[in-house]
Structures are given as structure tokens and as C-alpha cells.
Design an enzyme around this catalytic site. Structure first.
Site, PDB file in Angstrom:
ATOM      1  N   ASP A 340       0.852  -1.173   0.000  1.00 31.00           N
ATOM      2  CA  ASP A 340       0.000   0.000   0.000  1.00 31.00           C
ATOM      3  C   ASP A 340       0.898   1.236   0.000  1.00 31.00           C
ATOM      4  O   ASP A 340       2.067   1.159   0.393  1.00 31.00           O
ATOM      5  CB  ASP A 340      -0.885  -0.025   1.260  1.00 31.00           C
ATOM      6  CG  ASP A 340      -1.911   1.090   1.264  1.00 31.00           C
ATOM      7  OD1 ASP A 340      -2.320   1.525   0.174  1.00 31.00           O
ATOM      8  OD2 ASP A 340      -2.296   1.527   2.361  1.00 31.00           O
ATOM      9  N   ASP A 644      -3.066  -1.297   5.601  1.00 27.89           N
ATOM     10  CA  ASP A 644      -3.479  -0.819   6.912  1.00 27.89           C
ATOM     11  C   ASP A 644      -4.989  -0.668   7.059  1.00 27.89           C
ATOM     12  O   ASP A 644      -5.485  -0.499   8.163  1.00 27.89           O
ATOM     13  CB  ASP A 644      -2.811   0.523   7.234  1.00 27.89           C
ATOM     14  CG  ASP A 644      -3.103   1.591   6.179  1.00 27.89           C
ATOM     15  OD1 ASP A 644      -3.848   1.291   5.223  1.00 27.89           O
ATOM     16  OD2 ASP A 644      -2.587   2.711   6.305  1.00 27.89           O
ATOM     17  N   ASP A 648      -7.833  -3.606   2.813  1.00 32.55           N
ATOM     18  CA  ASP A 648      -6.685  -4.466   2.526  1.00 32.55           C
ATOM     19  C   ASP A 648      -6.835  -5.866   3.113  1.00 32.55           C
ATOM     20  O   ASP A 648      -6.060  -6.765   2.772  1.00 32.55           O
ATOM     21  CB  ASP A 648      -5.404  -3.839   3.090  1.00 32.55           C
ATOM     22  CG  ASP A 648      -5.102  -2.485   2.484  1.00 32.55           C
ATOM     23  OD1 ASP A 648      -5.220  -2.369   1.255  1.00 32.55           O
ATOM     24  OD2 ASP A 648      -4.750  -1.558   3.226  1.00 32.55           O
TER      25      ASP A 648
END
Length: 917
Positions: A340, A644, A648
Site C-alpha cells: 500500500d 493498513d 486491505d
């Protein structure tokens, strides 16, 4: 509420693309209005649609989960060893082995229970309460009672209780990072958007589980419970099966092959001894038991657990918290890291990096919220005070601002809008503390930012009492208000083409733009009004703002590339922003950026091809992230996924190694992950990969040590049977050798430090076998050497008239002595060990040998051990022969390494990665 009948309103009859509909169309579809639903209608809909909560999936009962933990080839091997020791009457060994089996099962049971709590963490994100309007009356209810058609009121600080189509908005900004990956709070409005708009661009929607950070709004509930975007993620997560790590898959294959080999050799030996040599079946059965006892690597599960546990401890010291033990080794085999962007590769702290004034472009140093940095032109530092337009733009950004910059315990943080915070930090860097003190230029009035106007304005008087109006906002809006630009000495006519060209250039670098302007006059009336905003302003500067990459992340990405690991960025942010950050991180340079919308229209085959070729994916939804991970795995990659947000969680669970952020990550992400980064630092992953590779190296070294020692014992027994010799080792003596060497010698290899070149290697192929051809050769060679030493010494002693008890005692000691010396050989696969570092570099090996020697002395000379194992005392000469048998193995093994290095085979083995196994 309309008077139309509602009996035909069902979940299947409702539209699915709510973001494309106008308010009137929403009201018609849901048969509601601005007075909300009536209570009796809400009760009917609650019965029809169910409560607004996420239904937990069906789970196996505790007993079934516990029993499933025993379905493991390693535990089968341990159980087989326990049964053999029980058959031989060694109840202490049996108890230890059974205890190890139970402990392993309990650990797996606990870990599985923790993993399932990821779903509970997502369900906990739902808001417990909601403010609704029903029958024209505003009231607060339990959020579980919300139904499609309810009118919900939102205010700053609220968690959105269901998926809403917004119908009235006042300065609404929603933090959607946990759902979409968008790094900034999203400004909402009520306008419909195209059907193919990504989740992060559906500005007329507010999604369940997201957080209102500013403003107010009202919206009509369109979906509840499992039908919400959050509910879809929950369903995806519950349907994903975690994959076994590469090591577990390898060990499972290895264990099956080894078990079949042991059974086959044992059966063949029994048949040959009974039918060919005419031994009594009972006698042959005991010999076969001894053979099986010598061949079963009962120390493997224990050493594997210890090695992984030591890896967990080392990683914890580097802020990597392992939640699932096999993930330690899986990190070492990772070939692709999908990361990410926001908060992982970047700091999640908006920072002004560029300021464009008339005739000058300034680069701003420093990152994050700490007001430390310089200003430069073309790489040369300058004093902002020598550039009046720059100095005034900095002051305007600080004064036309509602955020607050605070320092707590040495850490700087922003309260309020992150973009405004970036302007405060800019003032602290370049203007000094006087620019942060608004008492010198007190605010007399203001016009707050509104999305429809796209600017904020404040009215001040300076320290001489002169009036000033400052304005900041979208560049195109501010340009319309300006007729001049502030040059070095005086105002000049506005060069619109210059500013538009600089805006395009700055935006192309992935920076978000703000324009800052001023007017040296007071409002027309007593208060600041929109009439004062129409014209007459002087443009001061364009400010380019971005969430900058972490410096340590840049180094970590380079280290991953050097280690042969591909790093891919999968983010919910804008493509240009992702491209700019990727360029600074050396990710995806010279390659296209693929959006989630493009991923959605690809079939699996096309996605597999694109997933390997492209390194940056923007505007990615949870489904896109999951598909990308699956596409990479289908191509044979071992994938680590970082994240996070709750968006996800499905990809984290599916990945070979899911890595969650500990500081800014949601609980759902942490619970779905295998590893949590306590410092939210991508660089920690590179450190963890290094430790994981070291763990795998140590496991391979242990197997390379264990198999020849067990093989040597087995060959001694087989040779005795085939050549009708007296059995050199009894079953009890074989178990003694295994217990001593597994408990002391083999364990020391778990403490081997990482080799210096561990991060300069390519990742090992995911389908690689646990034993290579080279390893098989080494195992056979050392097994034969050990058999030669032990059996040769045994036959020599018998030929010299020594008793069989003394000959067996020497054979047992010869095997153990050979294993002690071979332990030193096993520190390095091909490198020489005859050096100070090779002999003393691992103090645990020296301690293990020091612990093993007294045990063998006790085995040989202690009366109680002689009674149990039929051992006898040995003379110094006999001990010298035992030492010579051990040195035979050591010297020949080192000679083999030397010949391989001398003939150039080492480089070929290294090229084929055998030397790294």
C-alpha cells in the site's frame, strides 16, 4: 413518506449503482422522502432486509478445530517415533514426543482462533448508533435498526452507520482511507457520477465504517449489513482460505517422501532378512524397528519450531511482530511485495515540496510535520526573506488556515485538515515562529472553505493596522479572482499562461495544488462577504503538496530490488500521485500505471500478464487488490501484501505473507495479517526478509546435518542385516544417539547468524524441492562415511576379540563423534570451516558439543547407563580410535568442499542456487 404501497420493495428489486442516481430517483426507488420512513414501515423493512449488522460466518466447533491441528505430516512423523519408543518401553521418550505433538496442536489451535477474529474486527467497525429522521422527527437509534430508505443525519466525528446516498451536504469531508486507500479526506457532494466511477470517486456516497472528519450532511440509506461495501469485504474475507507457506508445502512433500522411503526400506529389509538370510521373524522385526528408529527424523519438528521461534524473537527486536509462526520462513521466500502507498511507503503526512512564484520556482526541503527544512532554487539554498512574494505567500498560507500544529513528546502532529497542516509546517520551516503567531496579524473575519466555492478567505490587520484579505483554494478558482501577480518588486499584470503552464507541470509531478492570493484592502462592508471575492486580488504563489515517501522506504526498496524481489504499489490514490511517489521510490519507472477500472475489465489470463509487467496500480478496490494477489500467485510468485485498512484485509489474508501496519492500521487488517509492523515502516519488511532467509538457511543446514546422521545409523543396521553381521547398534542405542544429537547438536544450527550475502541472492524458486541433487549427494556421502567409521570400528574390535558390548559402545561413540565434527562442517554448505570464524563463529555450536561430550562420557562410564544400554568402559586408546572415526568425516567433508571450489563447481552450484539452500 409517500403513500405508495411498499410491498413490492425487495432487495433484488433495488438498483445497485446508487451513485448514478439523483435524489428524486433515490426517493422513488426506496419509496421515501425528506421526512424519512414511518415507524411501522421501518419495522416491515427490518423484517424484510434484516438487521444492519454483519452476520458471522459458520465456523468449525472447537473440537473439530483442535482435531484438525493433528492433520500434519510432521506430527505424523513424531507420532510414529513415539509409537516406536513406546513399543521399546522408553516411556520418557514417548511422553516427550507425545507432549511435543500436543503442544504443536495447541499452538495451531490458538493461532487459528486469532486469525478468525479478523472478521470480528470488521464487524466492530460498524457504528453502534445512528441519528435518523423518522416521520419527520429526529431521533437516535441503534444502528442495527437501520433499513433502506431511512434518512440519516451525519455530523463531524460520526462513523457512517450504513451505505448512504447523500442528499444534503454542508462542508462534508469523510476519511475513507480504511476503505478506499485515499490518503486525504474526501470532499462530498450530492451530484451523481458515472456508473464506472471508482469507489473513491463516488462523491455522492458515504460508506459504512468510514469517518466524518468535518462538516454535516444527511443521506438516505441505500444498503445495510452484508450488502454494504464493508459487508462485501467481510464476505470476501470469510471466503478466502489462507495458503500454506512454501516451507510447510516443502516439508509436507519431504515428509511424505521420507515416510514412504522409510516404510519401503524397512519392509524390504524385513523381507530380505527373513526370507533371504533366514533370520527369525521376531528378530528381524526388532532389527527393522531399530532401522526405522534410526531413520525417522524426530528432531525435525522441534528444530523447525525452535528455529522459527528464534526468528520471531529477532524480528520482534526490529519491530516486526509475527502472528503466525510459519510466516517467518515464508518472508525469506518472498518474490513479490505488494505494498500500500499511504502510511506504508509514505509518511501519511502532507508536505509542501514546491512553491511557484512569479519568475521563480522554489523547492522545499524537509518531510513530515516537523517544521525543519530549507528553501532552494536549482539546488542552491536561499533566504526566503529576500523574495517578498514567497515570504507573503508563506504568511498567507499560515493565516488563512484553521489547522493547528502541535509538538508532543518530541513528535509534531497536525490537528485539522492535513493540507492546511502542510501550510503551517511550511510557515514554521521558512517563516520562523513569527509566522505561526497569528496574534501579530489578528483575524477579524473569514469565509470558510465550501466545496461549491473551492476557496477559503480570511480578513486581517497587520502590525501597522493595515487591512489584508488572504485567500487560498483551487488554482483555477483563484486565478479567476486575480488580475495581478506579486513580482519581486511590485505587482505586475497576471500572466495567465505562465500560471496555467506551471500548474500543469506541478500536477504532472503528482503534487496537489493550492493557489494563494491577497488583497491589500478591507471588505466593502463590516463583514467579509462573497462580493469581496470577485476580483482585485494579487496572486502570490502556487503550492505543490504531496504525502512524501519515507527515506528509509527508498533504501528498503533498493535493498529488495538487489535481493531479486519485485516491489509493486497497489493504492487507492490517484494515478498521477501514485506515479510520482513510485518514481521517487524507483517503483514502476518507465512503466504505465494501471487503474482499478482497467483491472476490472481484464480476464484472469490478461491480469496475470499485466500483474507481472506493471508495478503501480492506482484506484484499486478491495476486489482489485485480491485479484492482483491471486494473479501473482497463479504465476508462481510468493507474495507479501502490506496494508493498513479494512479494504486491505482480504488481500492480506490471501497473500503468502500478510503484513499490517501496527500504528495506523485497522484492527481488521492486523487480525487478517501474518505479521504486524510495530513502526509502520516498509524498511522493516526488508529486515524481516533478511531474517526469513536466514531462518530458511538454518533449516536447510539442519536437514543437511540431520539426514546424514540418521542415514549413517540406518546404513549401519542395513549393512549388518545384509551381510549377516551382529547388529552394531541396538534399537535403544539408536534412540539414545538420536536423543543426544537432536537435543544438543542439531539445535545449535538454529542460532546460526545470517550469512553476509543473504540479501544479494535471488529468491529461491517457489516450487523448489527441499532436497536438491547436490544435497542428496552430500547426504549419501556423509552417511557412507559415518557408516564406514562406525561399522569399520565395530568389526575391527570384534576381530580383535573385543566383546560385542565394547564394540557396540565404540560404534555408538563413533557415530556421535562423527556428528560432532560434521556439525562444524554444516555451518557452511561450500565455504571452508577451517578458520577462526568457522570454528568459533557460533558459540552455541561449541556449547552444544560441550554439552554432548559429558553425556557420551556418562553413557560410556556411568554404571546406571551401562545397565540400561549395555555399554562398557573404554580405554584412552579406544577413545582415540573413536576420535579418528569422527575426524574421518570432518576431513573428507572439507576435502569435498575444497574440490568443488577448486574445480569451479561452486560457482555453477551458486548460480543454480544450490549453495544457498
Amino acid at each position: 413518506m409517500t403513500d405508495r404501497p411498499t410491498s413490492n420493495l425487495t432487495e433484488t428489486s433495488l438498483p445497485t449503482q446508487w451513485h448514478t442516481l439523483s435524489q428524486a430517483e433515490i426517493e422513488r426507488a426506496l419509496q421515501t422522502g425528506m421526512a424519512g420512513l414511518q415507524e411501522d414501515e421501518s419495522r416491515r423493512r427490518l423484517a424484510r432486509f434484516g438487521p444492519n449488522r454483519l452476520t458471522p460466518p459458520k465456523r468449525r466447533g472447537p473440537l473439530r478445530r483442535l482435531l484438525a491441528q493433528f492433520h500434519n505430516i510432521l506430527l505424523y512423523v513424531m507420532l510414529a517415533a513415539a509409537i516406536i519408543t513406546a513399543f521399546l518401553g522408553h516411556w520418557i521418550d514417548t511422553g516427550v514426543l507425545f507432549a511435543a505433538v500436543v503442544i504443536n496442536a495447541i499452538i495451531g489451535f490458538i493461532q487459528e482462533g486469532k486469525a478468525e477474529s479478523a472478521l470480528d474486527a470488521i464487524r466492530a467497525m460498524l457504528s453502534p448508533h445512528a441519528t435518523v429522521i423518522r416521520g419527520g422527527t429526529r431521533r437516535e437509534i441503534d444502528a442495527a435498526g437501520l433499513v433502506p430508505g431511512d434518512l440519516v443525519v451525519l455530523a463531524s466525528g460520526d462513523r457512517v452507520p450504513a451505505d448512504l446516498r447523500l442528499v444534503a451536504v454542508k462542508e462534508l469531508r469523510v476519511e475513507e482511507a480504511a476503505l478506499t486507500g485515499e490518503s486525504m479526506p474526501v470532499e462530498k457532494n450530492t451530484a451523481p457520477v458515472p456508473a464506472d466511477a471508482p469507489l473513491g470517486d463516488r462523491y455522492g456516497m458515504a460508506y459504512s465504517g468510514t469517518l466524518v472528519v468535518y462538516g454535516q450532511a444527511s443521506g438516505i440509506v441505500v444498503t445495510t449489513g452484508a450488502a454494504t461495501e464493508l459487508g462485501k469485504i467481510n464476505q470476501m474475507l470469510s471466503g478466502i482460505q489462507s495458503l500454506a507457506t512454501p516451507l510447510l508445502r516443502q516439508v509436507d512433500r519431504f515428509g511424505r517422501m521420507l515416510a514412504l522411503a522409510i516404510l519401503g526400506v524397512s519392509a524390504a529389509t524385513f523381507v530380505l532378512g527373513s526370507w533371504w538370510r533366514g533370520h527369525a521373524p521376531a528378530e528381524m522385526f526388532m532389527m527393522v524397528v531399530a532401522l526405522a528408529a534410526s531413520a525417522i527424523p524426530e528432531g525435525l519438528p522441534a528444530i523447525m519450531t525452535v528455529t522459527l521461534a528464534l526468528g520471531v524473537q529477532r524480528m520482534a527486536r526490529h519491530h516486526a511482530i509475527i502472528r503466525r509462526l510459519p510466516a517467518v520462513e515464508a518472508l525469506g521466500s518472498v518474490t513479490v511485495i505488494c505494498s500500500d502507498k499511504t502510511g506504508t511507503l509514505t509518511r501519511n503526512e502532507m508536505t509542501a515540496q514546491r512553491m511557484v512564484c512569479a519568475g521563480h520556482v522554489f523547492d522545499i526541503g524537509g518531510v513530515g510535520y516537523a517544521p525543519v527544512g530549507d528553501c532552494s532554487i536549482g539546488g542552491h539554498a536561499i533566504d526566503p526573506g529576500h523574495y517578498p512574494a514567497l515570504a507573503m505567500a508563506i504568511r498567507a498560507g499560515v493565516l488563512c488556515n484553521d489547522a493547528r500544529l502541535r509538538e508532543e513528546d518530541g513528535l509534531w502532529r497536525v490537528e485539522g485538515d492535513p493540507t492546511e497542516g502542510a501550510l503551517l509546517v511550511l510557515g514554521g520551516k521558512l517563516g520562523g515562529t513569527q509566522h505561526l503567531d497569528d496574534k501579530l496579524w489578528p483575524r477579524l473575519d473569514s469565509i470558510p472553505f465550501e466545496s461549491q466555492h473551492r476557496f477559503m478567505a480570511t480578513y486581517h490587520r497587520d502590525d501597522r493596522g493595515d487591512p489584508w484579505i488572504f485567500v487560498k483554494g483551487a488554482p483555477e478558482r483563484i486565478l479567476d479572482m486575480c488580475g495581478k501577480q506579486w513580482n519581486h518588486d511590485d505587482d505586475d499584470p497576471l500572466d495567465v499562461d505562465y500560471w496555467r503552464r506551471m500548474a500543469t507541470d506541478t500536477a504532472a509531478q503528482g503534487l496537489r495544488l493550492l493557489a494563494v492570493a491577497c488583497k491589500r484592502s478591507a471588505p466593502a462592508g463590516e463583514r467579509l462577504t462573497f462580493a469581496d471575492m470577485e476580483s482585485g486580488y494579487t496572486l502570490l504563489a502556487l503550492v505543490g503538496i504531496i504525502d512524501p515517501p519515507r527515506e528509509e522506504a527508498m533504501r528498503a526498496v533498493r535493498e529488495c530490488h538487489r535481493a531479486g524481489i519485485r516491489v509493486k504499489m497497489i493504492t487507492g490514490d490517484h494515478p498521477e500521485t501514485a506515479r510520482a511517489i513510485g518514481a521517487q521510490l524507483s517503483i514502476g519507472v518507465g512503466k504505465p500505471v494501471i487503474t482499478g477500472a482497467e483491472v476490472a475489465i481484464m480476464d484472469d489470463a490478461a491480469l496475470r500478464r499485466v500483474a507481472m509487467e506493471v508495478d503501480i496500480f492506482a484506484r484499486a478496490s478491495p476486489e482489485h487488490k485480491l485479484r492482483l494477489v491471486q494473479a501473482l500467485q497463479a504465476d508462481g510468485q510468493v507474495v507479501a501484501m502490506t496494508g493498513d485498512g479494512v479494504n486491505d484485509a482480504p488481500a492480506l489474508k490471501r497473500a503468502d505473507v500478510g503484513v499490517a501496519m501496527g500504528m495506523k492500521g485497522t484492527e481488521a487488517a492486523k487480525e487478517a495479517a501474518d505479521m504486524v509492523l510495530a513502526d509502520d515502516n516498509f524498511a522493516t519488511i526488508a529486515t524481516a526478509v533478511r531474517e526469513g532467509r536466514a531462518v530458511y538457511d538454518n533449516l536447510k543446514k539442519f536437514i543437511l546435518f540431520m539426514l546424514p546422521t540418521n542415514g549413517g545409523e540406518a546404513l549401519v543396521v542395513i549393512a549388518a542385516i545384509l551381510f549377516e553381521l551382529a547388529l552394531p547398534l541396538t534399537a535403544a542405542q539408536v534412540l539414545w544417539i538420536n536423543m543426544v544429537t537432536s537435543s544438543t547438536l542439531g539445535l545449535a544450527l538454529a542460532f546460526e547468524p545470517a550469512e553476509h550475502d543473504v540479501m544479494n541472492r535471488r529468491p529461491r524458486p517457489p516450487g523448489e524441492a527441499l532436497l536438491s541433487g547436490f544435497f542428496v549427494w552430500r547426504v549419501l556421502m556423509v552417511s557412507f562415511l559415518m557408516m564406514t567409521g562406525a561399522l569399520g570400528l565395530f568389526l575391527w574390535e570384534l576381530d580383535s576379540g573385543t566383546s560385542i558390548e565394547s564394540a557396540r559402545t565404540m560404534a555408538v561413540n563413533a557415530v556421535v563423534m562423527a556428528e560432532m565434527f560434521y556439525l562444524l562442517n554444516s555451518r557452511f554448505i561450500l565455504a571452508p570451516v577451517i578458520s577462526r570464524g568457522g570454528l568459533t563463529g557460533n558459540r552455541y555450536i561449541l556449547l552444544a558439543i560441550a554439552a554432548c561430550l559429558p553425556l557420551q562420557i556418562a553413557y560410556t562410564h556411568a554404571p546406571i547407563m551401562q545397565a540400561i544400554f549395555d555399554s562398557t568402559d573404554l580405554s584412552l586408546l579406544e577413545w582415540g580410535k573413536v576420535l579418528a572415526a569422527g575426524l574421518l568425516v570432518f576431513c573428507v567433508a572439507e576435502l569435498e568442499k575444497f574440490l568443488i571450489r577448486r574445480t569451479g563447481l561452486a560457482s555453477r552450484l551458486s548460480h543454480s542456487r544450490l549453495s544457498h539452500m
